[in-house]
Write a protein that holds these residues in place. Structure first.
Motif, PDB file in Angstrom:
ATOM      1  N   ASP A 295      37.909 -15.114 -16.644  1.00  0.00           N
ATOM      2  CA  ASP A 295      37.111 -16.332 -16.825  1.00  0.00           C
ATOM      3  C   ASP A 295      36.077 -16.402 -15.697  1.00  0.00           C
ATOM      4  O   ASP A 295      36.296 -17.016 -14.662  1.00  0.00           O
ATOM      5  N   ILE A 296      34.939 -15.773 -15.923  1.00  0.00           N
ATOM      6  CA  ILE A 296      33.906 -15.654 -14.889  1.00  0.00           C
ATOM      7  C   ILE A 296      33.206 -16.981 -14.632  1.00  0.00           C
ATOM      8  O   ILE A 296      32.845 -17.297 -13.492  1.00  0.00           O
ATOM      9  N   ASP A 297      32.989 -17.795 -15.672  1.00  0.00           N
ATOM     10  CA  ASP A 297      32.189 -19.010 -15.528  1.00  0.00           C
ATOM     11  C   ASP A 297      33.028 -20.286 -15.503  1.00  0.00           C
ATOM     12  O   ASP A 297      32.499 -21.398 -15.633  1.00  0.00           O
ATOM     13  N   ASN A 298      34.362 -20.147 -15.323  1.00  0.00           N
ATOM     14  CA  ASN A 298      35.252 -21.307 -15.168  1.00  0.00           C
ATOM     15  C   ASN A 298      35.146 -22.318 -16.314  1.00  0.00           C
ATOM     16  O   ASN A 298      35.208 -23.529 -16.096  1.00  0.00           O
ATOM     17  N   ASP A 299      35.020 -21.806 -17.545  1.00  0.00           N
ATOM     18  CA  ASP A 299      34.939 -22.712 -18.691  1.00  0.00           C
ATOM     19  C   ASP A 299      36.202 -22.654 -19.541  1.00  0.00           C
ATOM     20  O   ASP A 299      36.216 -23.089 -20.680  1.00  0.00           O
ATOM     21  N   ASN A 300      37.279 -22.059 -18.967  1.00  0.00           N
ATOM     22  CA  ASN A 300      38.598 -22.021 -19.602  1.00  0.00           C
ATOM     23  C   ASN A 300      38.672 -21.116 -20.819  1.00  0.00           C
ATOM     24  O   ASN A 300      39.535 -21.302 -21.688  1.00  0.00           O
ATOM     25  N   ASP A 301      37.786 -20.125 -20.921  1.00  0.00           N
ATOM     26  CA  ASP A 301      38.006 -19.039 -21.867  1.00  0.00           C
ATOM     27  C   ASP A 301      37.707 -17.720 -21.174  1.00  0.00           C
ATOM     28  O   ASP A 301      37.085 -17.681 -20.106  1.00  0.00           O
ATOM     29  N   LEU A 302      38.190 -16.632 -21.756  1.00  0.00           N
ATOM     30  CA  LEU A 302      38.117 -15.330 -21.104  1.00  0.00           C
ATOM     31  C   LEU A 302      36.851 -14.584 -21.485  1.00  0.00           C
ATOM     32  O   LEU A 302      36.578 -14.354 -22.670  1.00  0.00           O
ATOM     33  N   ASP A 303      36.071 -14.228 -20.484  1.00  0.00           N
ATOM     34  CA  ASP A 303      34.915 -13.373 -20.653  1.00  0.00           C
ATOM     35  C   ASP A 303      35.355 -11.921 -20.455  1.00  0.00           C
ATOM     36  O   ASP A 303      36.503 -11.646 -20.109  1.00  0.00           O
ATOM     37  N   ILE A 304      34.442 -10.989 -20.679  1.00  0.00           N
ATOM     38  CA  ILE A 304      34.764  -9.570 -20.548  1.00  0.00           C
ATOM     39  C   ILE A 304      33.804  -8.932 -19.555  1.00  0.00           C
ATOM     40  O   ILE A 304      32.585  -9.086 -19.667  1.00  0.00           O
ATOM     41  N   VAL A 305      34.360  -8.234 -18.582  1.00  0.00           N
ATOM     42  CA  VAL A 305      33.566  -7.434 -17.649  1.00  0.00           C
ATOM     43  C   VAL A 305      33.969  -5.986 -17.861  1.00  0.00           C
ATOM     44  O   VAL A 305      35.156  -5.670 -18.003  1.00  0.00           O
TER      45      VAL A 305
END
Length: 464
Positions: A295-305
């Motif tokens: 969760d890169i942007d702290n919006d409570n969903d998982l992003d992908i790096v």
């Protein structure tokens, strides 16, 4: 007053949720031979995340102590200088003494091992083999697979196409019993462990490069554990990395996969009584080697790096918009880091957002990428770096250990809050009990509040 303080803390954290994210690159070490594995963990119990790496051509296992400061400074310390083809590292309290140990896989040495943290300043290490003749050992991780209270070890053998788990007998010295999960998983590269089918025990998932395959193994219980292999996808060309994570926030564990010739995809867990998988394509990424769900942007969903092992080297980021089907917004983080390969993460600068740590295999360099989403919290009466209370490990998977002042009176209360301010869990600590079970939490950032006779102390924890 306490409720006001909590509100101020949470408001400070969530104020940045809608901001864009950018990253600033900082070199940790620009002369480390061929970093191939990387991990983030607090090795010296100073409440600051350190960086551990495996150098494949240098045969090194090393760690960089986080000395703090702005910008962060790092001091390099060698754990082992003769671990042939060091390719993978991870951590865990293997012997249950409250200190974080290091695990490693040696590709050319065909070995899995762990290094006992003996404490001291600098930290002293004692090597203990787990398995020799483990052909082209490629990955290693720790987890309590049999739920007996100590950490077992999962290992991946690329040369034997094998995934095994090694049972920790909990004695001193530790004796390891190998249990083979699968053979014939050609070019095995990766394994991850989590409860996929929701039945309360730990299942496995893995990636096989030569079989172009992503599979999972259902834990059917028993002594030793019986695993049943179920293929998820057999045309994921040159599959390399697998991560188990709840990508769509529906309470079920999905599979994130990274493949050299197929890019990045995830498989949605549609299961109820039977797990059914639906492939969701994220993006083609040439030479994609290591993907992480963060969760890169702290919006409570998982992003992908994702790191791509091209000659120039790339690190890409896909933002999760929280809808379904997910609309992934691609952003480039790095495009000049030769043969980017190992990738991990943690809040290195203690400012409330997740930073990245990455190695350039051909660049012979380790960098950290500072996430600018949030600024350090400054609230009167709040001391996130208090030496009176220490949390480890952080990031944490299942069990968070709390080291308290000697003069603490028991019982005391511990609260866990979501980043939106919702109280998720309340538990009590008693004399001799220093562990909080966070296994039921989803991956992400949380606030922990520990109420002691010396006052209330707060910290941010990362569940992985």
């Amino acid at each position: 007053m306490k409720s006001i303080l909590i509100s101020l803390l949470i408001a400070t954290y969530v104020s940045a949720f809608t901001q864009g994210v950018s990253f600033e690159a900082h070199s940790i070490d620009d002369s480390f031979g061929s970093p191939a594995g990387i991990f983030v963990s607090d090795l010296d119990n100073d409440n600051k995340p350190d960086v551990i790496s495996a150098g494949m051509d240098s045969d090194l296992i090393a760690w960089w102590k986080n000395e703090g400061g702005q910008p962060l400074s790092w001091s390099k310390q060698i754990i082992d200088s003769g671990f042939a083809g060091a390719i993978s590292v991870s951590t865990g309290d293997i012997d249950g003494d409250g200190l974080t140990d290091v695990l490693g896989a040696a590709y050319y040495g065909h070995e899995l091992a762990w290094w006992q943290n003996d404490g001291g300043q600098p930290v002293q290490w004692t090597k203990h083999p787990i398995k020799t003749s483990f052909a082209q050992a490629h990955e290693i991780m720790s987890i309590d697979l049999d739920d007996d209270g100590d950490l077992d070890v999962l290992g991946v053998s690329a040369g034997q196409g094998k995934i095994s788990w090694f049972e920790n007998d909990g004695l001193s010295p530790i004796t390891w019993t190998e249990h083979v999960v699968t053979t014939g998983f050609q070019g095995a590269r990766s394994v991850d462990a989590r409860d996929i089918d929701g039945d309360g025990d730990i299942d496995l998932s893995g990636a096989a490069l030569l079989d172009n395959e992503i599979s999972w193994w259902r834990n059917d219980g028993g002594t030793p554990i019986v695993f049943t292999q179920i293929t998820i996808n057999s045309s994921f060309t040159y599959a390399h990395k697998v991560v188990i994570a709840d990508m769509d926030n529906d309470g079920k564990q999905d599979i994130l996969g990274t493949a050299y010739n197929a890019g990045v995809s995830w498989w949605k867990n549609e299961g109820t009584d039977t797990v059914i998988w639906t492939k969701q394509f994220v993006g083609y990424y040439s030479s994609a080697v290591t993907g992480r769900a963060i969760d890169i942007d702290n919006d409570n969903d998982l992003d992908i790096v994702c790191a791509a092992q091209t000659n120039s080297g790339k690190i890409g980021l896909w933002y999760n918009d929280g809808a379904f089907p997910i609309d992934w917004d691609y952003n480039l983080i790095e495009n000049n880091f030769a043969e980017t390969w190992p990738l991990h993460y943690g809040d290195l600068d203690d400012d409330g957002d997740i930073d990245l740590v990455c190695g350039g295999n051909a660049a012979n360099e380790i960098r950290w990428y500072e996430n600018d989403l949030m600024e350090p919290v400054s609230v009167e009466g709040y001391d996130r770096t208090s030496k009176k209370i220490k949390l480890s490990p952080n990031p944490c998977k299942n069990h968070l250990f709390i080291q308290l002042p000697d003069e603490t009176s028991f019982p005391l209360k511990v609260d866990l809050f979501g980043m939106a301010g919702n109280r998720l869990k309340t538990t009590s600590l008693r004399l001799g009990v220093d562990e909080v079970d966070i296994s039921s939490l989803k991956e992400g950032a949380y606030l922990i509040k520990v109420n002691t006779t010396q006052g209330a102390f707060f910290n941010k924890i990362i569940k992985i």
